[in-house]
Motif scaffolding. Sequence first.
Motif, PDB file in Angstrom:
ATOM      1  N   ILE A  40      39.801  32.151  36.172  1.00 50.59           N
ATOM      2  CA  ILE A  40      39.380  33.540  35.998  1.00 50.59           C
ATOM      3  C   ILE A  40      39.311  34.237  37.350  1.00 50.59           C
ATOM      4  O   ILE A  40      39.812  35.343  37.531  1.00 50.59           O
ATOM      5  CB  ILE A  40      38.007  33.602  35.296  1.00 50.59           C
ATOM      6  CG1 ILE A  40      38.108  33.008  33.894  1.00 50.59           C
ATOM      7  CG2 ILE A  40      37.510  35.039  35.219  1.00 50.59           C
ATOM      8  CD1 ILE A  40      36.789  32.918  33.165  1.00 50.59           C
ATOM      9  N   GLN A  88      42.733  35.039  38.667  1.00 49.21           N
ATOM     10  CA  GLN A  88      43.401  36.134  37.979  1.00 49.21           C
ATOM     11  C   GLN A  88      42.872  37.475  38.455  1.00 49.21           C
ATOM     12  O   GLN A  88      43.612  38.442  38.563  1.00 49.21           O
ATOM     13  CB  GLN A  88      43.216  36.021  36.465  1.00 49.21           C
ATOM     14  CG  GLN A  88      43.847  34.779  35.855  1.00 49.21           C
ATOM     15  CD  GLN A  88      45.297  34.606  36.249  1.00 49.21           C
ATOM     16  OE1 GLN A  88      46.041  35.567  36.355  1.00 49.21           O
ATOM     17  NE2 GLN A  88      45.708  33.375  36.486  1.00 49.21           N
ATOM     18  N   PHE A  89      41.575  37.536  38.757  1.00 46.96           N
ATOM     19  CA  PHE A  89      40.998  38.816  39.157  1.00 46.96           C
ATOM     20  C   PHE A  89      41.171  39.085  40.646  1.00 46.96           C
ATOM     21  O   PHE A  89      41.443  40.200  41.048  1.00 46.96           O
ATOM     22  CB  PHE A  89      39.504  38.870  38.797  1.00 46.96           C
ATOM     23  CG  PHE A  89      39.284  39.341  37.385  1.00 46.96           C
ATOM     24  CD1 PHE A  89      39.019  40.666  37.123  1.00 46.96           C
ATOM     25  CD2 PHE A  89      39.374  38.452  36.336  1.00 46.96           C
ATOM     26  CE1 PHE A  89      38.842  41.111  35.830  1.00 46.96           C
ATOM     27  CE2 PHE A  89      39.194  38.890  35.029  1.00 46.96           C
ATOM     28  CZ  PHE A  89      38.926  40.220  34.781  1.00 46.96           C
ATOM     29  N   TRP A 145      44.664  40.923  35.208  1.00 46.07           N
ATOM     30  CA  TRP A 145      43.363  41.150  34.583  1.00 46.07           C
ATOM     31  C   TRP A 145      43.323  40.810  33.101  1.00 46.07           C
ATOM     32  O   TRP A 145      42.359  40.212  32.637  1.00 46.07           O
ATOM     33  CB  TRP A 145      42.913  42.595  34.818  1.00 46.07           C
ATOM     34  CG  TRP A 145      42.411  42.813  36.207  1.00 46.07           C
ATOM     35  CD1 TRP A 145      42.915  42.275  37.352  1.00 46.07           C
ATOM     36  CD2 TRP A 145      41.296  43.596  36.596  1.00 46.07           C
ATOM     37  NE1 TRP A 145      42.181  42.684  38.423  1.00 46.07           N
ATOM     38  CE2 TRP A 145      41.188  43.501  38.005  1.00 46.07           C
ATOM     39  CE3 TRP A 145      40.371  44.376  35.902  1.00 46.07           C
ATOM     40  CZ2 TRP A 145      40.194  44.167  38.719  1.00 46.07           C
ATOM     41  CZ3 TRP A 145      39.387  45.048  36.619  1.00 46.07           C
ATOM     42  CH2 TRP A 145      39.298  44.942  38.008  1.00 46.07           C
ATOM     43  N   GLY A 169      42.859  37.114  32.854  1.00 43.95           N
ATOM     44  CA  GLY A 169      41.529  36.735  33.332  1.00 43.95           C
ATOM     45  C   GLY A 169      40.463  37.109  32.316  1.00 43.95           C
ATOM     46  O   GLY A 169      39.545  36.337  32.036  1.00 43.95           O
ATOM     47  N   ALA A 170      40.607  38.315  31.753  1.00 43.94           N
ATOM     48  CA  ALA A 170      39.633  38.777  30.765  1.00 43.94           C
ATOM     49  C   ALA A 170      39.670  37.893  29.527  1.00 43.94           C
ATOM     50  O   ALA A 170      38.631  37.494  28.989  1.00 43.94           O
ATOM     51  CB  ALA A 170      39.913  40.233  30.403  1.00 43.94           C
TER      52      ALA A 170
END
Lengths: 285, 346, 256
Positions: free
Chosen positions: A242, A245-246, A252, A255-256
């Motif tokens: 996560i 990814q951010f 995003w 990640g979200a």
Amino acid sequence: MRSVMQQPFKTAVLILVWGWLLFLVLAPNLLVVGASVMTRDPVSFLSLPLNLDAYGQLFDPLYLEVFLHSLYMAGMTTLVCLLIGYPFAWALSRVGRQRQLILIFLLIVPFWTNSLVRTYALKLILATNGLLNSALMSVGLIDEPLQLLYTEGAVIIGLVYLLLPFMILPLYSVFEDLKQEILLASHDLGAGRLSTFVHVIVPLTLPGVLAGVMLVLLPAMGLFFVPDILGGSRNLLVGNVIKNQFLDARNWPFGAAASIVLTVTMALLIFAHRLSKQRIGEEGA
Amino acid sequence: MKKLALAGMLAVGLTGCSSEEPQVLNLYNWSEYMPQEVLDRFTEETGVQVVYTTYDSNEAMYARLKLLDDSAAYDLAVPSTYYVSKMRQEGLLLPIDRSKIEGFDNLDPELVNLDIDPENKFSVPYLWGTTGLAVDASDIEGEPVTAWEDLWDDRFDGRVMLTNDMREVFHVGLRVLGYSGNSTNPDEIEAAYEKLSELMPSVRTFNSDAPRMPYLEGETDVGMIWNGEAVMAKDTMASLDYVYPEEGIIAWLDSFVIPKNAKNPEAAHQFISFVLQPEISALISEEIGYATPNLAARALLPDEVANNRASYPNATDMINAEFQTDIGDDALQVYAKYWEMLKSGR
Amino acid sequence: MTQWLPRTYLTLIYILLYVPVVVLVVFSFNESRTGYAWGGLSLRWYEALFNNRAMVNAIWNSLWLALSAATVSTVIGALTALALHRYRFRGKKLLNGMLFVVMMSPEIVLAISLLALFLLVGLQLGYVSLLLAHVTFCLPFVVITVLARLSGFDDSLPEAARDLGASDFTMTRTVLIPVIMPALLAGWLLGFTLSLDDVVVSTFVSGPSYEILPLRIYSMVRVGLKPEVNALGALLLVFSLVMLMLSQWILIRSKR
């Protein structure tokens, strides 16, 4: 309107706390859900159209492997915490009251100390030239230093070390509540020790076990600094994915979506915990 | 009411940082990429405090700059070649006012006006360097290590370190297969991934915060390292050699850029000029072991630094060397995917 | 029944829990630069620590942040606990549930959601964003601490005060606050510690304008073994020990 006038204090407090939770908990989480169904955009992070691609990506066999491995390490952490913590909590509940307070105090002292610093201290111990290897070599148990640091095992050790108190405390509280007479009753009726354990103690401590699992498993998937320090930037957790990814790959939506997996896991665990408590409640009634 | 509560919070926040603060320069740089002495002397000379925040990859730097876009967080950053062109093209940078920069003419003509930024409107070269092989001679037996390919050797099982840098690691994989380190061809990238995943069981750790540390700490004996880190490590660990691999080293140039929302571009210009002083550039190269593009500074370097092949490679060392270039966002995504697979693979 | 087995087991686990902490403290006095070998007694790393301006700056920033986050979350948390304890209102269960979820949520989930929010509303990442985030994750812990205290408290007292004509507000101020004072202090200390320790959330919502200690430590430990970290860790240990003893003392004294 009249009730508002009568209880301005109550109204003000409720508005304040609801405002806080809606603005800083609910809204942000909805944003994450929103982000997870949008499309990655190299310039502005997110763009339309809406789609479920990010969730599809989760089931890409390659990412699936990452997740399963992370889940495996978190699961092992939880299991080790449970295996250490269960007898520990039981033993703790059997010592005298005064001593118990001191022991619990000692248990939470490390918890109050900076977790990064404690993770770092483990590095001093596990390193190739570290204390454990030196100790083992000086007593002649090994000739060559063991590779302990930067392994899956090191990550699990780190997680267990950080999270053990969170398993012990809820277990301890159920052991405290366990009525001595239930044990005696079961014993009097001729149940053997093992049978007492399986049929009486285990079910009664189940809510504590689940609470502990919840408090250990979830952080064990998110504490990204543990693999960073002890795992050699390998042996990634979902938290690392996560974070990457951010803060790195700028994907995003993915990640979200990954973070929503954590949220769903949490929801399932809370549900299981509730259920087990209810069952105990019914049986008790 | 909600707004009122928030306003209250903000008021608390403001009192928290309302004290009269001195001028600040927010410098966003690689970790261990600027001697403390330089920062101290800059503050002494100008009165501007330097807040030094670090990153360990271009990707992280870029993502964070974009993230903090409007909040004017950083005044100066130091991207590598290919990120200079990327950020320039995306309009993320402020033009550099050459009239405020002194000493630009001292820079090596071969390292200015490059394709990444023709006429250097947006960037000023800071340091250049290479990524090559680190070999702990005291712990390696058998054939000497001379090529990237040698890392795949069985005898190094569990003793290899790679930088925690997607482009560099794939560069190695691609070069070993004979492709360009700047490949954008998905098939080649995948092939590099396959090749690198064979190496993974040998890889102990990835490190881009201080790639010398795993060698110094005895965790790894062979692998990738930046030349400056190798030079710094030599002081405490004489047996650690910097080797130019046969397939060619990875070369890069890091430049100062000013993000478009910088709060204090004035201080940023001041800082660039400060670093361009031959004496300061020489100090930096001497302290952290990377090569300065400042020719006037090179003249000031003590012989043992100027003749150190690790810092300043000669022509034969640069055979097959390849500079990193911008490969575009699509290719980056391909790399990113395989990179994550690689790092989480068994 | 035999006592020695459980006792040995407890002792063993406690030893394991404390070995890293002891190692850290001992090595903070180590003269040698290379982390592992003992090179004689020295205070040089403490000196290095205090001569590092950026480090000292981060320490002050962190203390101020922890202080304000703990205070704000204690005020809001205490008021929330009072409301939950005394009033009936619609959505009470939901409120309870939300606080529980915040407490259970993995920090990283909270972190990215807050990051998304702050970016959307254009809040500059720095002190304010850190404060909002830290108060949010401290809040449920304060609420629980205060609620626990309130549930053990006889409700007839506020009733009597109300019968005597005291308004809600007066009653809260004169009767309830003194009663929950120990819980407030304990909750405040807990919030303070949580804030001072947080890495995960702060990584996402901090900016260079406000550098805090955990992130400074994080960038140091990622670089490798640094003896300064040992010194810092030892200081933090002493600090949190004092805080913890303080909170225990408050709780124990209040029970009498």
